[in-house]
Design an enzyme around this catalytic site. Structure first.
Site, PDB file in Angstrom:
ATOM      1  N   LYS A  35      11.867 -91.595 -21.600  1.00  0.00           N
ATOM      2  CA  LYS A  35      12.332 -91.965 -22.952  1.00  0.00           C
ATOM      3  C   LYS A  35      13.088 -90.759 -23.494  1.00  0.00           C
ATOM      4  CE  LYS A  35       9.228 -94.490 -25.437  1.00  0.00           C
ATOM      5  NZ  LYS A  35       8.149 -94.611 -26.444  1.00  0.00           N
TER       6      LYS A  35
ATOM      7  N   GLY B 163      -2.215 -94.149 -17.799  1.00  0.00           N
ATOM      8  CA  GLY B 163      -1.048 -95.016 -17.669  1.00  0.00           C
ATOM      9  C   GLY B 163      -0.420 -95.016 -16.284  1.00  0.00           C
TER      10      GLY B 163
ATOM     11  N   GLU C  66       4.075 -89.001 -13.380  1.00  0.00           N
ATOM     12  CA  GLU C  66       3.857 -89.423 -14.773  1.00  0.00           C
ATOM     13  C   GLU C  66       4.272 -90.876 -14.938  1.00  0.00           C
ATOM     14  OE1 GLU C  66       2.712 -88.447 -17.587  1.00  0.00           O
ATOM     15  OE2 GLU C  66       2.806 -86.279 -17.814  1.00  0.00           O
ATOM     16  N   ASP C  67       3.623 -91.574 -15.878  1.00  0.00           N
ATOM     17  CA  ASP C  67       4.058 -92.930 -16.212  1.00  0.00           C
ATOM     18  C   ASP C  67       5.327 -92.881 -17.061  1.00  0.00           C
ATOM     19  OD1 ASP C  67       2.680 -91.728 -18.283  1.00  0.00           O
ATOM     20  OD2 ASP C  67       1.448 -93.463 -18.786  1.00  0.00           O
TER      21      ASP C  67
ATOM     22  N   ASP D 253       7.928 -88.730 -22.904  1.00  0.00           N
ATOM     23  CA  ASP D 253       8.445 -89.085 -24.232  1.00  0.00           C
ATOM     24  C   ASP D 253       8.892 -87.783 -24.919  1.00  0.00           C
ATOM     25  OD1 ASP D 253       8.726 -90.166 -26.742  1.00  0.00           O
ATOM     26  OD2 ASP D 253       6.679 -90.823 -26.986  1.00  0.00           O
TER      27      ASP D 253
HETATM   28  P1  5GP Z   1       4.717 -87.182 -24.477  1.00  0.00           P
HETATM   29  O1  5GP Z   1       3.656 -86.140 -24.466  1.00  0.00           O
HETATM   30  O2  5GP Z   1       5.835 -86.942 -23.522  1.00  0.00           O
HETATM   31  O3  5GP Z   1       5.239 -87.409 -25.885  1.00  0.00           O
HETATM   32  O4  5GP Z   1       4.024 -88.549 -24.138  1.00  0.00           O
HETATM   33  C1  5GP Z   1       3.532 -88.862 -22.919  1.00  0.00           C
HETATM   34  C2  5GP Z   1       2.411 -89.849 -23.005  1.00  0.00           C
HETATM   35  O5  5GP Z   1       2.483 -90.644 -24.182  1.00  0.00           O
HETATM   36  C3  5GP Z   1       2.505 -90.816 -21.854  1.00  0.00           C
HETATM   37  O6  5GP Z   1       1.788 -90.341 -20.737  1.00  0.00           O
HETATM   38  C4  5GP Z   1       1.923 -92.074 -22.449  1.00  0.00           C
HETATM   39  O7  5GP Z   1       0.527 -92.070 -22.302  1.00  0.00           O
HETATM   40  C5  5GP Z   1       2.240 -92.010 -23.906  1.00  0.00           C
HETATM   41  N1  5GP Z   1       3.458 -92.784 -24.238  1.00  0.00           N
HETATM   42  C6  5GP Z   1       4.655 -92.304 -24.619  1.00  0.00           C
HETATM   43  N2  5GP Z   1       5.519 -93.308 -24.861  1.00  0.00           N
HETATM   44  C7  5GP Z   1       4.849 -94.444 -24.623  1.00  0.00           C
HETATM   45  C8  5GP Z   1       5.215 -95.826 -24.701  1.00  0.00           C
HETATM   46  O8  5GP Z   1       6.327 -96.239 -25.025  1.00  0.00           O
HETATM   47  N3  5GP Z   1       4.239 -96.724 -24.360  1.00  0.00           N
HETATM   48  C9  5GP Z   1       2.982 -96.341 -23.983  1.00  0.00           C
HETATM   49  N4  5GP Z   1       2.112 -97.303 -23.673  1.00  0.00           N
HETATM   50  N5  5GP Z   1       2.611 -95.047 -23.911  1.00  0.00           N
HETATM   51  C10 5GP Z   1       3.536 -94.121 -24.227  1.00  0.00           C
END
Ligand code: 5GP
Length: 480
Positions: free
Chosen positions: A425, A340, A393-394, A397
């Site tokens: 987020k 991403g 990071e993109d 979450d």
């Molecule tokens: P985390 O591990 O913080 O929950 O999530 C991180 C990863 O989840 C990001 O690098 C991304 O790939 C994916 N991700 C989390 N939220 C979103 C979202 O709203 N849209 C998309 N396309 N990917 C997300």
């Protein structure tokens, strides 16, 4: 033939060594050792083990102690008796008068007068302690201390055997003790979960290599005299993050009561870090991995635009300018987590005006082909030992990915690590890692575009938007 109390000590050691040799489950062996210690000394006893942080002590087995005392709160290894950091037995004549007792009032309320703590050592490393609690004033003799040491040694052998049986690294002098030291925590995995969502959550934690214990501790919230009338037992404790997690995914009618308990917990134990996941949060977590009730509700197509292409470019320029100013003359290694991040990384580095290196890594996601443990599908190639790393990071979450990647990079000897993310987020965070540079905060919705996909689509959109909601199904009436 031994006489007097030696007779009891001898019997306890014989029974405990038979238990160690029995092939019984570790939990049962430790219970036998602790019970034998308590009975032989006509006292209460407990086995406390260091958690993965090596700072906190957790009761792993106990005998003859009231629940109100066992559930008193977190014990800090350097404030509770101190036999663990010093590696020396500690005998307390009067718990009410000794500053080495962390909870003197609760100990007194539980009828405890004297205490003995003997370090539990595996190889050359102290992993915890065997403790004895008496209701009378006792001056512990060398003989008492030797007996408890023998019992602690037997517990250490049992823990090490268990680690070997599970084909984990045995705790050797100078070796890593975390595997053996947390064995009783791992035992909790075989415990039955109260709800399938808890098991699912445990699997997600396992996937991201996050150590956890299921319901390891209860916190008293209300008392009537000396009797505890209200307790709260969080579902999970994540020792490496010093974080409790409570899932309220069961009956919604219980949510109000849980909220009340959580408020009390935060007031009474302000040092405790706890995150609450509501049903909606949990379903969204599953939907993120492509399943669960909300996964089906996602539509296809571009929804509301959150940030236009021009807005993104403006913000990326600002971030690049700030990074160039903050890290001038430092030659950072910019590391992006694929896939991403590729648009953001490409735009960001082209706006930076300082010398830098660029590398990428990629990891597998939960819900993919093998969901048992996260895999690094592409590691970095640059040597980051002693370097300043800017992790790009993109979107952050829950924080699971970021936590895993940070641990991975730190193990490579990174000197300094800062986190730069385009999107944050925040409302969905479980692991709260500080973010040093943030482009935009986004709502608790699934976003696409500018590198971010939905089932591999939409990465090439120049803007960031929400994924559209599914249109309501039109129900056609068939002919009769
Ligand atoms: P985390 O591990 O913080 O929950 O999530 C991180 C990863 O989840 C990001 O690098 C991304 O790939 C994916 N991700 C989390 N939220 C979103 C979202 O709203 N849209 C998309 N396309 N990917 C997300």
């Amino acid at each position: 033939m031994p006489v007097g109390k030696e007779r009891y000590y001898y019997k306890a050691v014989r029974r405990a060594s038979a238990a160690v040799n029995s092939g019984l489950e570790l939990k049962a062996v430790l219970a036998t050792i602790v019970r034998g210690t308590a009975r032989a000394m006509n006292a209460g006893a407990s086995l406390v083990l260091l958690d993965a942080t090596k700072k906190k002590l957790i009761h792993s087995a106990s005998w003859g102690l009231p629940q109100s005392y066992l559930r008193k709160g977190i014990m800090d290894a350097d404030r509770s008796l101190t036999e663990v950091p010093t590696g020396q037995p500690v005998a307390i004549l009067d718990v009410a008068q000794d500053s080495r007792v962390q909870y003197p009032d609760l100990a007194r309320k539980a009828g405890i007068v004297s205490m003995l703590g003997v370090p539990l050592t595996i190889g050359a490393t102290v992993a915890g302690s065997m403790r004895v609690y008496t209701r009378q004033t006792v001056e512990f003799s060398n003989q008492d201390i030797n007996f408890v040491t023998a019992m602690a040694n037997l517990a250490a052998v049992a823990i090490n055997n268990d680690a070997l049986r599970q084909q984990k690294t045995p705790a050797e002098p100078g070796g890593d003790l975390s595997e053996a030291g947390t064995a009783p925590l791992r035992q909790a995995r075989s415990a039955s979960f109260a709800h399938p969502s808890e098991e699912e959550f445990a699997q997600i934690l396992d996937f991201y290599n996050i150590e956890w214990a299921y319901e390891p501790q209860s916190f008293p919230l209300a008392w009537e005299g000396e009797r505890v009338t209200e307790m709260f037992t969080p579902d999970f404790y994540l020792p490496g993050l010093e974080l409790y997690v409570e899932l309220t995914t069961m009956k919604q009618s219980l949510v109000t009561e849980k909220n009340h308990k959580l408020r009390c917990l935060r007031e009474l134990y302000p040092e405790i870090n706890i995150t609450l996941l509501y049903k909606k949060d949990f379903d969204r977590l599953l939907a993120k991995f492509g399943y669960g009730p909300l996964a089906q509700e996602r539509g296809q197509g571009v929804g509301e635009i959150l940030h236009s292409s021009a807005e993104i470019q403006r913000r990326v320029r600002e971030m690049a300018k700030k990074l160039s100013k903050d890290y001038a003359n430092r030659r950072p290694v910019m590391i992006g987590v694929l896939r991403g991040v590729f648009c953001f990384m490409a735009d960001l580095i082209r706006q930076m005006t300082i010398p830098l290196d660029v590398d990428f890594m990629a990891i597998s996601y939960y819900g993919g082909e093998d969901s048992t443990i996260v895999k690094i599908t592409k590691d970095i190639d640059i040597n980051v030992d002693g370097r300043l790393v800017i992790l790009v990071e993109d979107i952050v979450d829950t924080g699971f990915t970021l936590n895993f990647v940070i641990n991975h990079l730190k193990a490579k000897g990174v000197a300094e690590l800062v986190v730069c993310t385009l999107l944050d987020k925040r409302t969905r965070r479980i692991i709260d890692i500080p973010l040093d540079y943030v482009g935009f905060k986004v709502p608790d919705e699934f976003v696409i575009g500018y590198g971010l996909d939905y089932r591999e689509e939409y990465r090439n959109l120049p803007f960031i938007s929400l994924l559209s909601k599914p249109s309501p199904l039109k129900i056609r009436r068939g002919k009769r």
